[in-house]
Design a protein around this motif. Sequence first.
Motif, PDB file in Angstrom:
ATOM      1  N   PRO A 103      11.204   8.024  -8.590  1.00 16.29           N
ATOM      2  CA  PRO A 103      11.764   6.672  -8.461  1.00 16.29           C
ATOM      3  C   PRO A 103      10.716   5.595  -8.699  1.00 16.29           C
ATOM      4  O   PRO A 103       9.517   5.813  -8.474  1.00 16.29           O
ATOM      5  N   ILE A 104      11.167   4.423  -9.135  1.00 12.89           N
ATOM      6  CA  ILE A 104      10.290   3.279  -9.327  1.00 12.89           C
ATOM      7  C   ILE A 104       9.962   2.679  -7.952  1.00 12.89           C
ATOM      8  O   ILE A 104      10.852   2.317  -7.188  1.00 12.89           O
ATOM      9  N   THR A 105       8.688   2.584  -7.661  1.00  9.28           N
ATOM     10  CA  THR A 105       8.244   2.163  -6.329  1.00  9.28           C
ATOM     11  C   THR A 105       8.795   0.810  -5.931  1.00  9.28           C
ATOM     12  O   THR A 105       9.265   0.631  -4.798  1.00  9.28           O
ATOM     13  N   PHE A 106       8.750  -0.169  -6.821  1.00  7.80           N
ATOM     14  CA  PHE A 106       9.215  -1.521  -6.495  1.00  7.80           C
ATOM     15  C   PHE A 106      10.660  -1.515  -6.031  1.00  7.80           C
ATOM     16  O   PHE A 106      11.020  -2.149  -5.022  1.00  7.80           O
ATOM     17  N   ILE A 107      11.525  -0.781  -6.761  1.00  7.15           N
ATOM     18  CA  ILE A 107      12.937  -0.720  -6.394  1.00  7.15           C
ATOM     19  C   ILE A 107      13.102  -0.132  -5.002  1.00  7.15           C
ATOM     20  O   ILE A 107      13.802  -0.686  -4.146  1.00  7.15           O
ATOM     21  N   ARG A 108      12.424   0.987  -4.735  1.00  4.58           N
ATOM     22  CA  ARG A 108      12.598   1.665  -3.449  1.00  4.58           C
ATOM     23  C   ARG A 108      12.009   0.851  -2.295  1.00  4.58           C
ATOM     24  O   ARG A 108      12.534   0.867  -1.183  1.00  4.58           O
ATOM     25  N   GLN A 109      10.909   0.142  -2.540  1.00  2.00           N
ATOM     26  CA  GLN A 109      10.328  -0.667  -1.475  1.00  2.00           C
ATOM     27  C   GLN A 109      11.245  -1.832  -1.101  1.00  2.00           C
ATOM     28  O   GLN A 109      11.416  -2.140   0.092  1.00  2.00           O
ATOM     29  N   VAL A 110      11.824  -2.480  -2.093  1.00  2.00           N
ATOM     30  CA  VAL A 110      12.743  -3.582  -1.806  1.00  2.00           C
ATOM     31  C   VAL A 110      13.962  -3.061  -1.052  1.00  2.00           C
ATOM     32  O   VAL A 110      14.418  -3.681  -0.070  1.00  2.00           O
ATOM     33  N   ILE A 111      14.502  -1.917  -1.479  1.00  2.00           N
ATOM     34  CA  ILE A 111      15.660  -1.335  -0.795  1.00  2.00           C
ATOM     35  C   ILE A 111      15.305  -0.985   0.649  1.00  2.00           C
ATOM     36  O   ILE A 111      16.090  -1.227   1.579  1.00  2.00           O
ATOM     37  N   ALA A 112      14.115  -0.440   0.858  1.00  2.00           N
ATOM     38  CA  ALA A 112      13.684  -0.111   2.218  1.00  2.00           C
ATOM     39  C   ALA A 112      13.646  -1.356   3.091  1.00  2.00           C
ATOM     40  O   ALA A 112      14.115  -1.355   4.238  1.00  2.00           O
ATOM     41  N   CYS A 113      13.129  -2.442   2.553  1.00  2.00           N
ATOM     42  CA  CYS A 113      12.980  -3.675   3.337  1.00  2.00           C
ATOM     43  C   CYS A 113      14.315  -4.354   3.634  1.00  2.00           C
ATOM     44  O   CYS A 113      14.503  -4.892   4.728  1.00  2.00           O
ATOM     45  N   VAL A 114      15.235  -4.331   2.678  1.00  2.00           N
ATOM     46  CA  VAL A 114      16.527  -4.964   2.966  1.00  2.00           C
ATOM     47  C   VAL A 114      17.352  -4.108   3.915  1.00  2.00           C
ATOM     48  O   VAL A 114      18.189  -4.614   4.666  1.00  2.00           O
ATOM     49  N   GLU A 121       7.735  -7.284   7.782  1.00  2.00           N
ATOM     50  CA  GLU A 121       6.511  -7.730   8.457  1.00  2.00           C
ATOM     51  C   GLU A 121       5.613  -6.575   8.855  1.00  2.00           C
ATOM     52  O   GLU A 121       4.403  -6.736   8.961  1.00  2.00           O
ATOM     53  N   LYS A 122       6.187  -5.366   9.044  1.00  2.93           N
ATOM     54  CA  LYS A 122       5.393  -4.256   9.583  1.00  2.93           C
ATOM     55  C   LYS A 122       5.038  -3.185   8.552  1.00  2.93           C
ATOM     56  O   LYS A 122       4.206  -2.324   8.826  1.00  2.93           O
ATOM     57  N   GLY A 123       5.697  -3.216   7.386  1.00  7.52           N
ATOM     58  CA  GLY A 123       5.574  -2.082   6.478  1.00  7.52           C
ATOM     59  C   GLY A 123       4.355  -2.060   5.581  1.00  7.52           C
ATOM     60  O   GLY A 123       4.096  -1.062   4.906  1.00  7.52           O
ATOM     61  N   GLY A 124       3.607  -3.146   5.531  1.00 10.29           N
ATOM     62  CA  GLY A 124       2.426  -3.161   4.670  1.00 10.29           C
ATOM     63  C   GLY A 124       2.755  -3.172   3.190  1.00 10.29           C
ATOM     64  O   GLY A 124       1.961  -2.713   2.361  1.00 10.29           O
ATOM     65  N   PRO A 126       3.687  -4.951  -0.618  1.00  9.56           N
ATOM     66  CA  PRO A 126       3.188  -6.110  -1.366  1.00  9.56           C
ATOM     67  C   PRO A 126       4.023  -7.356  -1.073  1.00  9.56           C
ATOM     68  O   PRO A 126       5.220  -7.271  -0.772  1.00  9.56           O
ATOM     69  N   GLU A 127       3.416  -8.512  -1.195  1.00 13.47           N
ATOM     70  CA  GLU A 127       4.077  -9.763  -0.843  1.00 13.47           C
ATOM     71  C   GLU A 127       5.311 -10.019  -1.704  1.00 13.47           C
ATOM     72  O   GLU A 127       6.311 -10.556  -1.216  1.00 13.47           O
ATOM     73  N   PRO A 393       1.790  -8.922  -7.327  1.00 15.50           N
ATOM     74  CA  PRO A 393       1.138  -7.726  -6.791  1.00 15.50           C
ATOM     75  C   PRO A 393       1.722  -6.402  -7.277  1.00 15.50           C
ATOM     76  O   PRO A 393       0.994  -5.428  -7.444  1.00 15.50           O
ATOM     77  N   SER A 394       3.039  -6.346  -7.500  1.00 17.54           N
ATOM     78  CA  SER A 394       3.689  -5.077  -7.871  1.00 17.54           C
ATOM     79  C   SER A 394       3.722  -4.822  -9.370  1.00 17.54           C
ATOM     80  O   SER A 394       4.168  -3.745  -9.807  1.00 17.54           O
ATOM     81  N   TYR A 395       3.252  -5.794 -10.175  1.00 17.19           N
ATOM     82  CA  TYR A 395       3.471  -5.723 -11.616  1.00 17.19           C
ATOM     83  C   TYR A 395       2.800  -4.511 -12.265  1.00 17.19           C
ATOM     84  O   TYR A 395       3.438  -3.774 -13.026  1.00 17.19           O
TER      85      TYR A 395
END
Length: 519
Positions: A103-114, A121-124, A126-127, A393-395
């Motif tokens: 999986p593409i990291t950016f997609i999964r990180q955004v999904i995790a956060c939403v 605030e806690k997951g560390g 990228p901004e 940061p994620s680019y």
Amino acid sequence: MSSMRMLISRASRILSSGAARSEVELALLLSRNNLTNLRTMATKAVTIENINPNILKLEYAVRGPLVIRAAEIEKELEKGAKKPFKKVIRANIGDAHAMGQTPITFIRQVIACVTLPELIEKGGYPEDVKQRARDILNACGGKSVGAYSASHGIEMIRRHVAEYIERRDGHPADWNNVCLSGGASNAIKNCLQLFCNDIDGKKSGILIPIPQYPLYSATLAEYGLEQVGYYLDEAKGWALDTAELERALRDASAACNVRALVVINPGNPTGQVLTRENIEAIIKFAHANNLFLLADEVYQDNVYAKGSKFFSFKKVLTELGPPYSGHELASFMSVSKGYMGECGLRGGWAELINVAPDVQANLYKCISAMLCPTTLGQTAVDCVAKPPQEGEPSYELWLKEKTAVLSSLDKRAKMIADTFNQMKGFKCNVVQGAMYAFPTIELPPRAIEAAKKAGRAPDVYYAFKLLEETGICVVPGSGFGQRPGTFHFRTTILPQPALLQEMLDIFKDFHEKFTKEHS
């Protein structure tokens, strides 16, 4: 009463055969159980006799009997069954992550956060990931992805899709004409509903390519629409010839009112990429015959062959100018394919171009009855429509991962076509795009005769033999449509390189054995 007579008749036959009384009693007991089942079925409001007949006609080969058998074999292997292979290779469906794509990291990180906002605030992360999650949550009702969105999607995400289309085509796109959906499939089905209307006593007909993605034939059957097939030209790399469109339209005109034309570009299952000149000719044909255009463009990121380039129908239509720039068009995109491969998240969209405002309003009304597409799918759409930009940061990681996926698919596209073309009895066109190869196979006359005796189409017979003897699951060409007298199968290029090479080696040995046994 007829069922009871059948049971009595069965008992009489068993007695006359000299069977023991106990055998007769057992047979009658079983028959009583069957009769009880029949009586139970008779109390059902919905039976196979009164079910919607269109559902009985519906077939979807990509998840048909072969795939059901593949799942059974997997369970048999888990229980220790002895087979001439140790695993099933599912080359039947374009499910990238199921075949090992990362999986593409950016997609999964955004999904995790939403999904779990405390991670912002806690997951560390990228901004830019955290800010994207905040933006999406703020655009959601109740600031939660657990809330319904607007029926045709979150406004912010629809705006981002319009911006994506503008960057892609170099022409304006109105976000009001963008409708988010549960994958492209739902959007396609929603648009096809518009044609469920008999005119002057004749059904509406839809031109679809042969071979085609079975979503189209299944949906047309479900909706009671007439399938009007036009053949792609295999000898010319699966090109779309407007003379063949004319032929198909002419032949169907007496039986139905042909009202729309479906084009799949890049092609599924055939893997071709249409040239700009070809797209221009198709648009002109559609305009001359007053046909609504449906452009399935979900593989627009998947273009591999040198000299091939994706042109959207929207771009070409706009640049042709009047009268063509005013022609009706619906184009479709998905996050299930491309470099994303997020099939399970069910995110996609349709852009409606030049559709009559009252028709579009009624389509949106119809869509509203389904409430909304999944908000996690919409989140994935947003990540695709508005990916990280240079300097964010994620680019760099996003670009690295995207490039790696598409580069690997490029190599596998070449590998699979080259390998099949080196095998005796195979012929495979260059896989210019998408995620599939659709080779021709030569079947010996004895194989065709054996298939007939087994009550199966020859390519289905071949595919079942392949599955049972090697564990490789492909889809027979008859599930997509093919010219009479030709035999094909569709296989994905999605197995990771080592597994793909293993699969192709097994394929070669199997075909040699199959041909020898049926010579």
